[in-house]
Design an enzyme around this catalytic site. Structure first.
Site, PDB file in Angstrom:
ATOM      1  N   VAL A   1       0.810  -1.232   0.000  1.00  0.00           N
ATOM      2  CA  VAL A   1       0.000   0.000   0.000  1.00  0.00           C
ATOM      3  C   VAL A   1       0.845   1.285   0.000  1.00  0.00           C
ATOM      4  O   VAL A   1       0.305   2.370  -0.178  1.00  0.00           O
ATOM      5  CB  VAL A   1      -0.997   0.070   1.190  1.00  0.00           C
ATOM      6  CG1 VAL A   1      -2.078  -0.979   1.052  1.00  0.00           C
ATOM      7  CG2 VAL A   1      -0.279  -0.012   2.531  1.00  0.00           C
TER       8      VAL A   1
ATOM      9  N   TYR B   1       4.381   2.891  15.466  1.00  0.00           N
ATOM     10  CA  TYR B   1       3.010   2.383  15.320  1.00  0.00           C
ATOM     11  C   TYR B   1       2.004   3.417  15.826  1.00  0.00           C
ATOM     12  O   TYR B   1       1.096   3.827  15.087  1.00  0.00           O
ATOM     13  CB  TYR B   1       2.882   1.086  16.107  1.00  0.00           C
ATOM     14  CG  TYR B   1       1.550   0.385  15.969  1.00  0.00           C
ATOM     15  CD1 TYR B   1       1.183  -0.254  14.782  1.00  0.00           C
ATOM     16  CD2 TYR B   1       0.655   0.321  17.039  1.00  0.00           C
ATOM     17  CE1 TYR B   1      -0.026  -0.921  14.668  1.00  0.00           C
ATOM     18  CE2 TYR B   1      -0.555  -0.350  16.936  1.00  0.00           C
ATOM     19  CZ  TYR B   1      -0.892  -0.970  15.751  1.00  0.00           C
ATOM     20  OH  TYR B   1      -2.098  -1.635  15.642  1.00  0.00           O
TER      21      TYR B   1
ATOM     22  N   LYS C   1      -0.415   5.698  13.446  1.00  0.00           N
ATOM     23  CA  LYS C   1      -1.878   5.575  13.484  1.00  0.00           C
ATOM     24  C   LYS C   1      -2.534   6.913  13.832  1.00  0.00           C
ATOM     25  O   LYS C   1      -3.625   7.228  13.354  1.00  0.00           O
ATOM     26  CB  LYS C   1      -2.276   4.512  14.513  1.00  0.00           C
ATOM     27  CG  LYS C   1      -1.909   3.084  14.108  1.00  0.00           C
ATOM     28  CD  LYS C   1      -2.853   2.533  13.055  1.00  0.00           C
ATOM     29  CE  LYS C   1      -2.598   1.056  12.788  1.00  0.00           C
ATOM     30  NZ  LYS C   1      -3.502   0.475  11.804  1.00  0.00           N
TER      31      LYS C   1
ATOM     32  N   ARG D   1       2.511 -11.569  20.287  1.00  0.00           N
ATOM     33  CA  ARG D   1       1.400 -11.030  21.098  1.00  0.00           C
ATOM     34  C   ARG D   1       1.113 -11.985  22.247  1.00  0.00           C
ATOM     35  O   ARG D   1       1.392 -13.177  22.181  1.00  0.00           O
ATOM     36  CB  ARG D   1       0.155 -10.848  20.220  1.00  0.00           C
ATOM     37  CG  ARG D   1       0.294  -9.625  19.322  1.00  0.00           C
ATOM     38  CD  ARG D   1      -1.008  -9.276  18.649  1.00  0.00           C
ATOM     39  NE  ARG D   1      -1.032  -9.758  17.290  1.00  0.00           N
ATOM     40  CZ  ARG D   1      -1.818  -9.240  16.339  1.00  0.00           C
ATOM     41  NH1 ARG D   1      -2.616  -8.240  16.603  1.00  0.00           N
ATOM     42  NH2 ARG D   1      -1.800  -9.739  15.128  1.00  0.00           N
TER      43      ARG D   1
HETATM   44  P1  NAD Z   1      -1.933  -8.655  10.776  1.00  0.00           P
HETATM   45  O1  NAD Z   1      -0.480  -8.382  10.865  1.00  0.00           O
HETATM   46  O2  NAD Z   1      -2.379 -10.071  10.828  1.00  0.00           O
HETATM   47  O3  NAD Z   1      -2.559  -7.999   9.472  1.00  0.00           O
HETATM   48  C1  NAD Z   1      -2.008  -6.919   8.809  1.00  0.00           C
HETATM   49  C2  NAD Z   1      -1.986  -7.241   7.326  1.00  0.00           C
HETATM   50  O4  NAD Z   1      -1.467  -6.110   6.605  1.00  0.00           O
HETATM   51  C3  NAD Z   1      -1.089  -8.433   7.006  1.00  0.00           C
HETATM   52  O5  NAD Z   1      -1.763  -9.305   6.153  1.00  0.00           O
HETATM   53  C4  NAD Z   1       0.103  -7.804   6.324  1.00  0.00           C
HETATM   54  O6  NAD Z   1       0.755  -8.653   5.416  1.00  0.00           O
HETATM   55  C5  NAD Z   1      -0.530  -6.588   5.665  1.00  0.00           C
HETATM   56  N1  NAD Z   1       0.416  -5.506   5.400  1.00  0.00           N
HETATM   57  C6  NAD Z   1       1.343  -4.973   6.236  1.00  0.00           C
HETATM   58  N2  NAD Z   1       2.017  -3.981   5.624  1.00  0.00           N
HETATM   59  C7  NAD Z   1       1.499  -3.873   4.371  1.00  0.00           C
HETATM   60  C8  NAD Z   1       1.780  -3.056   3.251  1.00  0.00           C
HETATM   61  N3  NAD Z   1       2.743  -2.131   3.299  1.00  0.00           N
HETATM   62  N4  NAD Z   1       1.052  -3.227   2.123  1.00  0.00           N
HETATM   63  C9  NAD Z   1       0.082  -4.170   2.067  1.00  0.00           C
HETATM   64  N5  NAD Z   1      -0.223  -4.984   3.081  1.00  0.00           N
HETATM   65  C10 NAD Z   1       0.481  -4.849   4.228  1.00  0.00           C
HETATM   66  O7  NAD Z   1      -2.614  -7.811  11.939  1.00  0.00           O
HETATM   67  P2  NAD Z   1      -4.136  -7.718  12.397  1.00  0.00           P
HETATM   68  O8  NAD Z   1      -4.144  -8.043  13.831  1.00  0.00           O
HETATM   69  O9  NAD Z   1      -5.018  -8.451  11.473  1.00  0.00           O
HETATM   70  O10 NAD Z   1      -4.395  -6.151  12.271  1.00  0.00           O
HETATM   71  C11 NAD Z   1      -5.124  -5.593  11.186  1.00  0.00           C
HETATM   72  C12 NAD Z   1      -5.283  -4.106  11.400  1.00  0.00           C
HETATM   73  O11 NAD Z   1      -5.974  -3.852  12.621  1.00  0.00           O
HETATM   74  C13 NAD Z   1      -3.945  -3.363  11.512  1.00  0.00           C
HETATM   75  O12 NAD Z   1      -4.043  -2.142  10.838  1.00  0.00           O
HETATM   76  C14 NAD Z   1      -3.787  -3.126  12.991  1.00  0.00           C
HETATM   77  O13 NAD Z   1      -3.023  -1.987  13.264  1.00  0.00           O
HETATM   78  C15 NAD Z   1      -5.226  -2.974  13.431  1.00  0.00           C
HETATM   79  N6  NAD Z   1      -5.392  -3.322  14.855  1.00  0.00           N
HETATM   80  C16 NAD Z   1      -5.278  -4.611  15.267  1.00  0.00           C
HETATM   81  C17 NAD Z   1      -5.400  -4.916  16.623  1.00  0.00           C
HETATM   82  C18 NAD Z   1      -5.303  -6.328  17.132  1.00  0.00           C
HETATM   83  O14 NAD Z   1      -5.374  -6.546  18.356  1.00  0.00           O
HETATM   84  N7  NAD Z   1      -5.185  -7.348  16.310  1.00  0.00           N
HETATM   85  C19 NAD Z   1      -5.609  -3.890  17.556  1.00  0.00           C
HETATM   86  C20 NAD Z   1      -5.678  -2.576  17.078  1.00  0.00           C
HETATM   87  C21 NAD Z   1      -5.580  -2.300  15.734  1.00  0.00           C
HETATM   88  N1  UDP Z   2       3.037  -9.839  27.248  1.00  0.00           N
HETATM   89  C1  UDP Z   2       3.428 -10.812  28.161  1.00  0.00           C
HETATM   90  N2  UDP Z   2       3.990 -11.941  27.672  1.00  0.00           N
HETATM   91  C2  UDP Z   2       4.176 -12.177  26.349  1.00  0.00           C
HETATM   92  C3  UDP Z   2       3.756 -11.184  25.430  1.00  0.00           C
HETATM   93  C4  UDP Z   2       3.186 -10.026  25.917  1.00  0.00           C
HETATM   94  O1  UDP Z   2       3.263 -10.655  29.376  1.00  0.00           O
HETATM   95  O2  UDP Z   2       4.699 -13.248  26.001  1.00  0.00           O
HETATM   96  C5  UDP Z   2       2.387  -8.617  27.771  1.00  0.00           C
HETATM   97  C6  UDP Z   2       2.892  -7.305  27.193  1.00  0.00           C
HETATM   98  O3  UDP Z   2       4.010  -6.839  27.928  1.00  0.00           O
HETATM   99  C7  UDP Z   2       1.679  -6.417  27.362  1.00  0.00           C
HETATM  100  C8  UDP Z   2       0.492  -7.379  27.181  1.00  0.00           C
HETATM  101  O4  UDP Z   2       1.027  -8.671  27.399  1.00  0.00           O
HETATM  102  O5  UDP Z   2       1.639  -5.871  28.651  1.00  0.00           O
HETATM  103  C9  UDP Z   2      -0.139  -7.312  25.809  1.00  0.00           C
HETATM  104  O6  UDP Z   2       0.885  -7.440  24.856  1.00  0.00           O
HETATM  105  P1  UDP Z   2       0.588  -7.533  23.281  1.00  0.00           P
HETATM  106  O7  UDP Z   2       1.910  -7.458  22.600  1.00  0.00           O
HETATM  107  O8  UDP Z   2      -0.259  -8.712  23.006  1.00  0.00           O
HETATM  108  O9  UDP Z   2      -0.306  -6.254  22.957  1.00  0.00           O
HETATM  109  P2  UDP Z   2      -0.139  -4.689  23.273  1.00  0.00           P
HETATM  110  O10 UDP Z   2       0.976  -4.478  24.252  1.00  0.00           O
HETATM  111  O11 UDP Z   2       0.132  -4.076  21.949  1.00  0.00           O
HETATM  112  O12 UDP Z   2      -1.451  -4.330  23.847  1.00  0.00           O
END
Ligand code: NAD
Ligand code: UDP
Length: 309
Positions: free
Chosen positions: A57, A143, A147, A184
């Site tokens: 993208v 990040y 965002k 995660r």
């Molecule tokens: P993910 O890493 O599984 O999905 C992200 C996707 O974007 C992947 O398929 C990756 O290959 C693609 N991607 C990355 N960079 C790209 C680029 N430059 N061009 C095209 N594709 C690209 O993560 P996810 O958990 O599915 O997250 C999806 C979206 O939701 C993200 O924008 C993330 O920031 C947002 N989000 C997720 C969470 C969560 O807890 N999972 C929380 C907050 C926000």
């Molecule tokens: N964390 C943990 N053990 C792990 C991975 C993550 O205790 O093996 C903790 C991390 O420090 C954070 C919380 O779990 O406090 C959530 O982490 P994650 O990376 O899933 O998401 P985010 O910090 O982005 O919310």
């Protein structure tokens, strides 16, 4: 409708694509496979309403669409800190390209923003009106600030160019198809428990997160996108709040593992607490997460077991 899902081969993107195809839409998933996988959408590839395109993208693209869900961006700290410059570019340049496309095609665009815009919050739970507490030069800034800038681009394209926008602030989401190695907490704990390894709790494990099951989150994304007028931002998540110790104990219980808990250093700028205030989403489109942590973890563990086999 024809719907573009950037990041469509990722964890959330694949579930969203699945739902949109099931609803009868045409879905074009665009992904560079940095953290996403073709296997995540393998079951959709034979469907004539689904198309998968390899594209980054940060380079321009043109696809006629009625809706754009912009999910392309690595989401776990391990992945987004791997190449932080690229993470910023993906968030900002990727957003710009989506908004320019939306302007040209008159599509409505939804941005997958994040609870990370609140940083290490001093207000709890976090309402959308809270401006956040983000370290602009820390390891998470690529990040968080990417965002935040993407949100700014969204509202400016709306005010200046009349583009129809929707901003979703997504809180920690988990479920089947999470990557094993994304670092995660949910995926780490499940993999560790299934392998019989110690579960690595960072810090004292008293920090909290609120975990939403992916199907609930996807329902929220569609609800917001199809809301007739409200641009957002809208928090989407499950207000159930747990410490990392509680999560570790639940995963050990549900897997029946004999793993123990071990403590590791807390990463820099790790937020101490996080819980969404979802009052706005509830009032606007009846958003209500249905899956409690135990049930969602059980389904996620089943998926991990099958894939690890
Ligand atoms: P993910 O890493 O599984 O999905 C992200 C996707 O974007 C992947 O398929 C990756 O290959 C693609 N991607 C990355 N960079 C790209 C680029 N430059 N061009 C095209 N594709 C690209 O993560 P996810 O958990 O599915 O997250 C999806 C979206 O939701 C993200 O924008 C993330 O920031 C947002 N989000 C997720 C969470 C969560 O807890 N999972 C929380 C907050 C926000
Ligand atoms: N964390 C943990 N053990 C792990 C991975 C993550 O205790 O093996 C903790 C991390 O420090 C954070 C919380 O779990 O406090 C959530 O982490 P994650 O990376 O899933 O998401 P985010 O910090 O982005 O919310």
């Amino acid at each position: 409708m024809r719907i573009l899902v950037t990041g469509g081969a990722g964890f959330i993107g694949s579930h969203l694509s699945e739902r949109l195809v099931a609803e009868g839409h045409e879905v074009v998933a665009l992904d560079n496979f940095f953290t996403g996988h073709r296997e995540n959408v393998a079951h959709l590839l034979s469907n004539p309403r689904f198309e998968l395109i390899r594209h980054d993208v940060t380079f321009p693209f043109h696809i006629e669409a009625d809706r754009i869900y912009n999910l392309a961006c690595p989401a776990s700290p391990v992945h987004y800190q791997f190449n932080p410059v690229k993470t910023i570019k993906t968030s900002i340049v990727g957003m710009l390209h989506c908004l320019e496309l939306a302007k040209e095609t008159h599509a409505r665009v939804l941005q997958a923003s994040t609870s990370e815009v609140y940083g290490d919050p001093t207000v709890h739970p976090q309402p959308e009106t809270y401006w956040g507490n983000v370290n602009p030069i820390g390891p998470r800034a690529c990040y968080d600030e990417g965002k935040r800038c993407a949100e700014a681009l969204m509202v400016d394209f709306h005010r200046q160019e009349r583009v129809e926008i929707r901003i979703a602030r997504i809180f920690n989401t988990y479920g089947p198809r999470m990557s094993f190695g994304d670092g995660r907490v949910v995926s780490n704990f499940i993999v560790q428990a299934l392998r019989g390894d110690d579960l690595t709790v960072y810090g004292d494990g008293k920090q909290t997160r609120s975990f939403a099951f992916v199907d609930d989150l996807v329902a929220g994304l569609v609800g917001l996108m199809e809301h007739p007028s409200f641009e957002g931002p809208i928090n989407l998540g499950n207000p159930g709040e747990f410490t990392m110790i509680e999560l570790a104990e639940e995963v050990i219980r549900l897997t029946g593992s004999r793993s123990k808990i071990t403590f590791k250093p807390l990463p820099t700028d790790d937020p101490k607490q996080r819980q969404p205030d979802i009052g706005r989403a509830r009032a606007l489109f009846g958003f209500e997460p249905k899956t409690v942590l135990r049930d969602g973890l059980t389904r996620t563990i089943e998926d991990f077991r099958a894939r690890m086999r």
